[in-house]
Design a protein around this motif. Structure first.
Motif, PDB file in Angstrom:
ATOM      1  N   SER A  34       0.957   8.539  -2.893  1.00 21.90           N
ATOM      2  CA  SER A  34       0.185   9.331  -3.866  1.00 21.90           C
ATOM      3  C   SER A  34      -0.828  10.241  -3.184  1.00 21.90           C
ATOM      4  O   SER A  34      -1.291  11.213  -3.778  1.00 21.90           O
ATOM      5  N   LYS A  35      -1.153   9.958  -1.935  1.00 25.26           N
ATOM      6  CA  LYS A  35      -2.094  10.779  -1.170  1.00 25.26           C
ATOM      7  C   LYS A  35      -1.390  11.821  -0.307  1.00 25.26           C
ATOM      8  O   LYS A  35      -2.016  12.504   0.496  1.00 25.26           O
ATOM      9  N   GLY A  36      -0.058  11.926  -0.444  1.00 31.66           N
ATOM     10  CA  GLY A  36       0.684  12.953   0.270  1.00 31.66           C
ATOM     11  C   GLY A  36       1.330  12.512   1.572  1.00 31.66           C
ATOM     12  O   GLY A  36       1.859  13.335   2.312  1.00 31.66           O
ATOM     13  N   TYR A  37       1.304  11.227   1.868  1.00 33.18           N
ATOM     14  CA  TYR A  37       1.932  10.725   3.083  1.00 33.18           C
ATOM     15  C   TYR A  37       3.434  10.553   2.851  1.00 33.18           C
ATOM     16  O   TYR A  37       3.862  10.220   1.755  1.00 33.18           O
ATOM     17  N   LYS A  94       7.185   8.904   4.437  1.00 31.91           N
ATOM     18  CA  LYS A  94       7.740   7.863   5.302  1.00 31.91           C
ATOM     19  C   LYS A  94       8.411   8.503   6.509  1.00 31.91           C
ATOM     20  O   LYS A  94       9.207   9.420   6.377  1.00 31.91           O
ATOM     21  N   THR A  95       8.069   7.996   7.700  1.00 27.27           N
ATOM     22  CA  THR A  95       8.678   8.503   8.928  1.00 27.27           C
ATOM     23  C   THR A  95       9.357   7.409   9.736  1.00 27.27           C
ATOM     24  O   THR A  95       9.941   7.685  10.771  1.00 27.27           O
ATOM     25  N   GLY A  96       9.249   6.160   9.264  1.00 25.30           N
ATOM     26  CA  GLY A  96       9.905   5.079   9.990  1.00 25.30           C
ATOM     27  C   GLY A  96       9.547   3.717   9.442  1.00 25.30           C
ATOM     28  O   GLY A  96       8.766   3.597   8.500  1.00 25.30           O
ATOM     29  N   ASP A  97      10.138   2.701  10.037  1.00 24.52           N
ATOM     30  CA  ASP A  97       9.872   1.312   9.675  1.00 24.52           C
ATOM     31  C   ASP A  97       9.363   0.581  10.909  1.00 24.52           C
ATOM     32  O   ASP A  97       9.709   0.938  12.036  1.00 24.52           O
ATOM     33  N   LYS A  98       8.574  -0.432  10.680  1.00 27.04           N
ATOM     34  CA  LYS A  98       8.014  -1.178  11.802  1.00 27.04           C
ATOM     35  C   LYS A  98       7.730  -2.603  11.349  1.00 27.04           C
ATOM     36  O   LYS A  98       7.446  -2.850  10.187  1.00 27.04           O
ATOM     37  N   ILE A  99       7.807  -3.526  12.267  1.00 29.04           N
ATOM     38  CA  ILE A  99       7.411  -4.906  12.023  1.00 29.04           C
ATOM     39  C   ILE A  99       6.240  -5.209  12.954  1.00 29.04           C
ATOM     40  O   ILE A  99       6.350  -5.042  14.165  1.00 29.04           O
ATOM     41  N   HIS A 100       5.118  -5.600  12.384  1.00 28.18           N
ATOM     42  CA  HIS A 100       3.989  -6.050  13.189  1.00 28.18           C
ATOM     43  C   HIS A 100       4.141  -7.554  13.353  1.00 28.18           C
ATOM     44  O   HIS A 100       4.084  -8.296  12.381  1.00 28.18           O
ATOM     45  N   ASP A 101       4.358  -7.986  14.581  1.00 25.02           N
ATOM     46  CA  ASP A 101       4.589  -9.397  14.867  1.00 25.02           C
ATOM     47  C   ASP A 101       3.308 -10.003  15.419  1.00 25.02           C
ATOM     48  O   ASP A 101       2.817  -9.584  16.466  1.00 25.02           O
ATOM     49  N   ARG A 102       2.775 -10.955  14.705  1.00 23.14           N
ATOM     50  CA  ARG A 102       1.540 -11.621  15.115  1.00 23.14           C
ATOM     51  C   ARG A 102       1.797 -13.110  15.339  1.00 23.14           C
ATOM     52  O   ARG A 102       1.184 -13.958  14.711  1.00 23.14           O
ATOM     53  N   LYS A 156       3.323 -16.259  14.602  1.00 28.12           N
ATOM     54  CA  LYS A 156       4.063 -16.920  13.542  1.00 28.12           C
ATOM     55  C   LYS A 156       4.209 -16.058  12.294  1.00 28.12           C
ATOM     56  O   LYS A 156       4.919 -16.425  11.371  1.00 28.12           O
ATOM     57  N   VAL A 157       3.539 -14.928  12.257  1.00 26.67           N
ATOM     58  CA  VAL A 157       3.563 -14.062  11.072  1.00 26.67           C
ATOM     59  C   VAL A 157       4.134 -12.699  11.439  1.00 26.67           C
ATOM     60  O   VAL A 157       3.707 -12.075  12.404  1.00 26.67           O
ATOM     61  N   SER A 158       5.117 -12.248  10.678  1.00 25.34           N
ATOM     62  CA  SER A 158       5.672 -10.905  10.842  1.00 25.34           C
ATOM     63  C   SER A 158       5.376 -10.116   9.582  1.00 25.34           C
ATOM     64  O   SER A 158       5.627 -10.588   8.473  1.00 25.34           O
ATOM     65  N   LEU A 159       4.825  -8.921   9.750  1.00 27.62           N
ATOM     66  CA  LEU A 159       4.442  -8.088   8.617  1.00 27.62           C
ATOM     67  C   LEU A 159       5.260  -6.801   8.631  1.00 27.62           C
ATOM     68  O   LEU A 159       5.071  -5.948   9.499  1.00 27.62           O
ATOM     69  N   PRO A 160       6.190  -6.649   7.690  1.00 30.97           N
ATOM     70  CA  PRO A 160       6.951  -5.399   7.621  1.00 30.97           C
ATOM     71  C   PRO A 160       6.045  -4.262   7.161  1.00 30.97           C
ATOM     72  O   PRO A 160       5.261  -4.433   6.229  1.00 30.97           O
ATOM     73  N   CYS A 161       6.147  -3.137   7.839  1.00 33.32           N
ATOM     74  CA  CYS A 161       5.326  -1.977   7.526  1.00 33.32           C
ATOM     75  C   CYS A 161       6.181  -0.714   7.487  1.00 33.32           C
ATOM     76  O   CYS A 161       7.297  -0.689   7.997  1.00 33.32           O
ATOM     77  N   ILE A 162       5.631   0.324   6.916  1.00 35.42           N
ATOM     78  CA  ILE A 162       6.259   1.632   6.853  1.00 35.42           C
ATOM     79  C   ILE A 162       5.360   2.595   7.619  1.00 35.42           C
ATOM     80  O   ILE A 162       4.167   2.701   7.318  1.00 35.42           O
ATOM     81  N   THR A 163       5.910   3.271   8.622  1.00 33.64           N
ATOM     82  CA  THR A 163       5.160   4.313   9.318  1.00 33.64           C
ATOM     83  C   THR A 163       5.177   5.553   8.448  1.00 33.64           C
ATOM     84  O   THR A 163       6.225   5.955   7.930  1.00 33.64           O
ATOM     85  N   MET A 164       3.972   6.134   8.240  1.00 34.02           N
ATOM     86  CA  MET A 164       3.847   7.294   7.357  1.00 34.02           C
ATOM     87  C   MET A 164       3.016   8.372   8.047  1.00 34.02           C
ATOM     88  O   MET A 164       2.147   8.058   8.856  1.00 34.02           O
ATOM     89  N   SER A 165       3.290   9.626   7.706  1.00 38.96           N
ATOM     90  CA  SER A 165       2.551  10.751   8.277  1.00 38.96           C
ATOM     91  C   SER A 165       2.149  11.725   7.180  1.00 38.96           C
ATOM     92  O   SER A 165       2.796  11.803   6.134  1.00 38.96           O
ATOM     93  N   LYS A 166       1.090  12.462   7.472  1.00 32.84           N
ATOM     94  CA  LYS A 166       0.632  13.531   6.596  1.00 32.84           C
ATOM     95  C   LYS A 166       0.239  14.703   7.481  1.00 32.84           C
ATOM     96  O   LYS A 166      -0.468  14.537   8.477  1.00 32.84           O
ATOM     97  N   ALA A 220       0.811  -1.219   0.000  1.00 32.70           N
ATOM     98  CA  ALA A 220       0.000   0.000   0.000  1.00 32.70           C
ATOM     99  C   ALA A 220       0.847   1.274   0.000  1.00 32.70           C
ATOM    100  O   ALA A 220       0.316   2.374  -0.048  1.00 32.70           O
ATOM    101  N   LEU A 221       2.165   1.120   0.038  1.00 33.08           N
ATOM    102  CA  LEU A 221       3.070   2.275   0.120  1.00 33.08           C
ATOM    103  C   LEU A 221       2.842   3.284  -1.010  1.00 33.08           C
ATOM    104  O   LEU A 221       2.735   4.481  -0.774  1.00 33.08           O
TER     105      LEU A 221
END
Length: 75
Positions: free
Chosen positions: A48-51, A53-61, A63-73, A42-43
């Motif tokens: 495209s909506k003006g957000y 990148k302000t950081g990186d994060k891993i959501h750990d659930r 057995k599943v880890s989801l890499p994410c990007i922290t974004m701000s607007k 979704a990055l």
């Protein structure tokens, strides 16, 4: 086409309309900034909506880890 999109919904700007509505409500409440965690797929959408990148994060659930990007607007 990704499993989370359907042919019926594709091209109808549903995601854009939802983010515009949420941003309108956030502004109405007097906030000047919104922060979210975007999946890597979704990055491009949020950029495209003006957000920005302000950081990186891993959501750990467990057995599943989801890499994410922290974004701000800022409004």
């Amino acid at each position: 086409m990704p499993h989370w999109r359907t042919q019926k919904a594709s091209g109808k700007r549903i995601g854009s309309k939802l983010i515009e509505l949420v941003e309108k409500l956030i502004k109405k409440e007097g906030h000047s900034k919104v922060t979210l965690d975007s999946t890597l797929t979704a990055l491009k959408f949020y950029t495209s909506k003006g957000y920005i990148k302000t950081g990186d994060k891993i959501h750990d659930r467990g057995k599943v880890s989801l890499p994410c990007i922290t974004m701000s607007k800022y409004f």
